[in-house]
Motif scaffolding. Structure first.
Motif, mmCIF file in Angstrom:
data_model
loop_
_atom_site.group_PDB
_atom_site.id
_atom_site.type_symbol
_atom_site.label_atom_id
_atom_site.label_comp_id
_atom_site.label_asym_id
_atom_site.label_seq_id
_atom_site.Cartn_x
_atom_site.Cartn_y
_atom_site.Cartn_z
ATOM 1 N N ALA A 56 31.727 36.804 36.919
ATOM 2 C CA ALA A 56 30.796 37.232 38.197
ATOM 3 C C ALA A 56 31.666 38.429 38.728
ATOM 4 N N THR A 57 33.049 38.189 39.166
ATOM 5 C CA THR A 57 33.928 38.776 39.889
ATOM 6 C C THR A 57 34.151 40.197 38.960
ATOM 7 N N ASP A 58 34.476 40.024 37.735
ATOM 8 C CA ASP A 58 34.417 41.204 37.128
ATOM 9 C C ASP A 58 33.275 42.121 36.765
ATOM 10 N N THR A 59 32.004 41.511 36.830
ATOM 11 C CA THR A 59 30.688 42.284 36.868
ATOM 12 C C THR A 59 30.670 43.225 38.160
ATOM 13 N N ALA A 60 31.038 42.358 39.401
ATOM 14 C CA ALA A 60 30.677 43.001 40.660
ATOM 15 C C ALA A 60 31.788 44.069 40.558
ATOM 16 N N LEU A 61 33.186 43.885 40.249
ATOM 17 C CA LEU A 61 34.009 44.791 40.315
ATOM 18 C C LEU A 61 33.764 46.033 39.648
ATOM 19 N N SER A 62 32.990 45.698 38.319
ATOM 20 C CA SER A 62 32.677 46.879 37.417
ATOM 21 C C SER A 62 31.634 47.694 38.192
ATOM 22 N N SER A 63 30.530 47.094 38.909
ATOM 23 C CA SER A 63 29.507 47.827 39.680
ATOM 24 C C SER A 63 30.069 48.601 40.812
ATOM 25 N N ILE A 64 31.167 47.977 41.409
ATOM 26 C CA ILE A 64 31.865 48.824 42.544
ATOM 27 C C ILE A 64 32.559 50.156 42.038
ATOM 28 N N GLU A 65 33.208 49.874 41.051
ATOM 29 C CA GLU A 65 34.093 51.017 40.000
ATOM 30 C C GLU A 65 33.158 52.139 39.707
ATOM 31 N N THR A 66 31.907 51.759 39.248
ATOM 32 C CA THR A 66 30.960 52.647 39.098
ATOM 33 C C THR A 66 30.449 53.402 40.419
ATOM 34 N N ASP A 124 47.046 19.370 33.673
ATOM 35 C CA ASP A 124 47.905 18.783 34.446
ATOM 36 C C ASP A 124 48.992 19.629 35.399
ATOM 37 N N GLY A 125 48.974 19.617 36.469
ATOM 38 C CA GLY A 125 49.670 20.509 37.299
ATOM 39 C C GLY A 125 49.613 22.101 37.156
ATOM 40 N N VAL A 126 48.453 22.395 36.699
ATOM 41 C CA VAL A 126 47.990 23.829 36.256
ATOM 42 C C VAL A 126 46.678 24.172 36.979
ATOM 43 N N SER A 127 46.744 25.234 37.772
ATOM 44 C CA SER A 127 45.587 25.625 38.543
ATOM 45 C C SER A 127 45.624 26.994 38.451
ATOM 46 N N ILE A 128 44.417 27.490 38.861
ATOM 47 C CA ILE A 128 43.959 28.904 38.611
ATOM 48 C C ILE A 128 43.163 29.405 39.749
ATOM 49 N N SER A 129 43.496 30.751 40.237
ATOM 50 C CA SER A 129 42.655 31.319 41.395
ATOM 51 C C SER A 129 41.394 32.178 40.513
ATOM 52 N N ALA A 130 40.269 31.610 40.720
ATOM 53 C CA ALA A 130 39.296 32.392 40.128
ATOM 54 C C ALA A 130 38.457 33.337 40.840
ATOM 55 N N THR A 131 38.778 33.619 42.102
ATOM 56 C CA THR A 131 38.062 34.688 42.871
ATOM 57 C C THR A 131 39.243 35.513 43.490
ATOM 58 N N THR A 132 38.903 36.627 44.074
ATOM 59 C CA THR A 132 39.994 37.322 44.569
ATOM 60 C C THR A 132 39.516 37.935 46.154
ATOM 61 N N GLY A 133 40.364 37.748 47.118
ATOM 62 C CA GLY A 133 39.683 38.168 48.614
ATOM 63 C C GLY A 133 39.526 39.582 48.497
ATOM 64 N N GLN A 135 43.162 50.864 42.561
ATOM 65 C CA GLN A 135 43.285 49.533 43.169
ATOM 66 C C GLN A 135 42.032 48.463 42.396
ATOM 67 N N ILE A 136 41.171 48.887 42.391
ATOM 68 C CA ILE A 136 39.739 48.278 41.587
ATOM 69 C C ILE A 136 40.363 48.119 40.055
ATOM 70 N N GLY A 137 40.897 49.091 39.332
ATOM 71 C CA GLY A 137 41.522 48.847 38.025
ATOM 72 C C GLY A 137 42.399 47.729 38.132
ATOM 73 N N THR A 138 43.223 47.662 38.754
ATOM 74 C CA THR A 138 44.259 46.880 38.865
ATOM 75 C C THR A 138 43.727 45.237 39.165
ATOM 76 N N THR A 139 42.940 45.264 40.157
ATOM 77 C CA THR A 139 42.123 43.885 40.319
ATOM 78 C C THR A 139 41.463 43.355 38.970
ATOM 79 N N ALA A 167 42.259 44.234 36.002
ATOM 80 C CA ALA A 167 43.073 43.922 35.138
ATOM 81 C C ALA A 167 43.583 42.277 35.303
ATOM 82 N N SER A 168 43.712 42.120 36.756
ATOM 83 C CA SER A 168 44.348 40.671 37.070
ATOM 84 C C SER A 168 43.085 39.549 36.675
ATOM 85 N N VAL A 169 41.979 40.117 36.823
ATOM 86 C CA VAL A 169 40.917 39.215 36.576
ATOM 87 C C VAL A 169 40.677 38.638 34.842
ATOM 88 N N GLY A 170 40.888 40.079 34.269
ATOM 89 C CA GLY A 170 40.949 39.833 32.855
ATOM 90 C C GLY A 170 41.999 38.903 32.293
#
Length: 302
Positions: free
Chosen positions: A75-85, A168-177, A227-231, A233-236
């Motif tokens: 969902a984040t990548d879809t939104a970022l793609s639309s923002i990039e457009t 076990d002991g592994v977490s991931i940030s699924a969104t970006t502020g 900046q959007i491209g970098t973000t 890439a991080s999501v990917g």
């Protein structure tokens, strides 16, 4: 020699009870395909199976968390793609507005388009995930961005959303502020954000605007696109990490199933053979016991 009734009955009775219990156990193995159904069947095996079940339950939870995180990242990548457009469209308008042949009417049309882009970007930046939480709101708030009384757009979020455990002991940030996705852009006049850049672009299209504003907007829009491209890439990269974790969970499940089978599953052919052997011995013992108990004490002594 003293011969008692207990000597006559106890040992054969004990043997028949043992054989009956063994026969029941083999029958259960044949019927269920399992050789461990109770702790008494194998204390160590039962403990190992309990440990495997706990691991299955934990990995099931991690699997659900991975599914959630993958959905949020998608969902984040879809939104970022639309923002990039939208930003690319704004960049095209900036190039168009930079032409000396543009009339005042044309500049007004460009201004209206830019204002529409700002509205669209505000809606996208306030998009929510499947849980109803703002995608770019960070750790708090129901709304990521809001228009202020002076017309500017301010970020209302704070911090980073809690990371999701995926192992076990592994977490991931699924969104970006939003402050990281759309803020901290190295603009022509220092650090800025996406909305400030577009607001400045709109101001540069006003009839009384100072010269140079359009050129600044073009440069800053390039920085925003970077900046959007970098973000993205991080999501990917995080999405790829989740794919790896999904594979790891699958491999771990296969390994546990192999171990569980070795501990719990019965060899049906062997169980049938042992059952037949045990029943044969049991029948012979019962026949001998029946014959023995039919003898009188006089016959036994003779």
């Amino acid at each position: 020699m003293r011969v008692t009734s207990s000597q006559t009955f106890d040992r054969p009775s004990l043997l028949m009870a043992t054989l009956t219990r063994q026969a029941d156990q083999f029958q259960t193995q044949v019927a269920t395909g399992k050789k461990i159904l109770n702790p008494s069947d194998s204390a160590s095996g039962w403990q190992q199976l309990a440990s495997l079940k706990r691991a299955d339950a934990n990995d099931s939870t991690y699997g659900a968390n991975i599914d959630l995180a993958q959905g949020l990242l998608a969902a984040t990548d879809t939104a970022l793609s639309s923002i990039e457009t939208q930003l690319q469209r704004a960049k095209s308008l900036a190039v168009q507005a930079g032409s000396d042949t543009l009339s005042d009417v044309d500049r007004q049309a460009v201004l209206e388009d830019v204002n529409a882009i700002i509205d669209d970007l505000l809606a996208l930046a306030n998009g929510k995930d499947a849980r109803g939480h703002p995608l770019f709101g960070g750790a708090s708030g129901d709304t990521a961005y809001a228009r202020q009384t002076d017309g500017s757009i301010a970020y209302l979020g704070a911090g980073e959303a809690a990371a999701i455990p995926i192992g076990d002991g592994v977490s991931i940030s699924a969104t970006t502020g939003g402050d990281r996705a759309f803020g901290g852009i190295a603009g022509s006049n220092g650090a800025t954000d996406m909305f400030a850049i577009l607001t400045a672009f709109a101001a540069a299209l006003q009839p009384d605007a100072e010269a140079g504003g359009i050129g600044t907007a073009m440069d800053d829009l390039d920085a925003a696109l970077d900046q959007i491209g970098t973000t993205r890439a991080s999501v990917g990269a995080r999405a790829f990490r989740l794919d790896l974790e999904t594979e790891r969970l699958g491999d771990a499940e296969i390994a546990r199933e192999t171990l569980r089978t070795g501990i719990e599953d019965a060899d049906t052919a062997t169980a049938i053979t042992q059952l037949q052997k045990t029943l044969t011995i049991l029948q012979a013992t019962q026949a001998s016991f029946s014959k023995l108990t039919s003898l009188s004490l006089f016959d036994y002594l003779r």
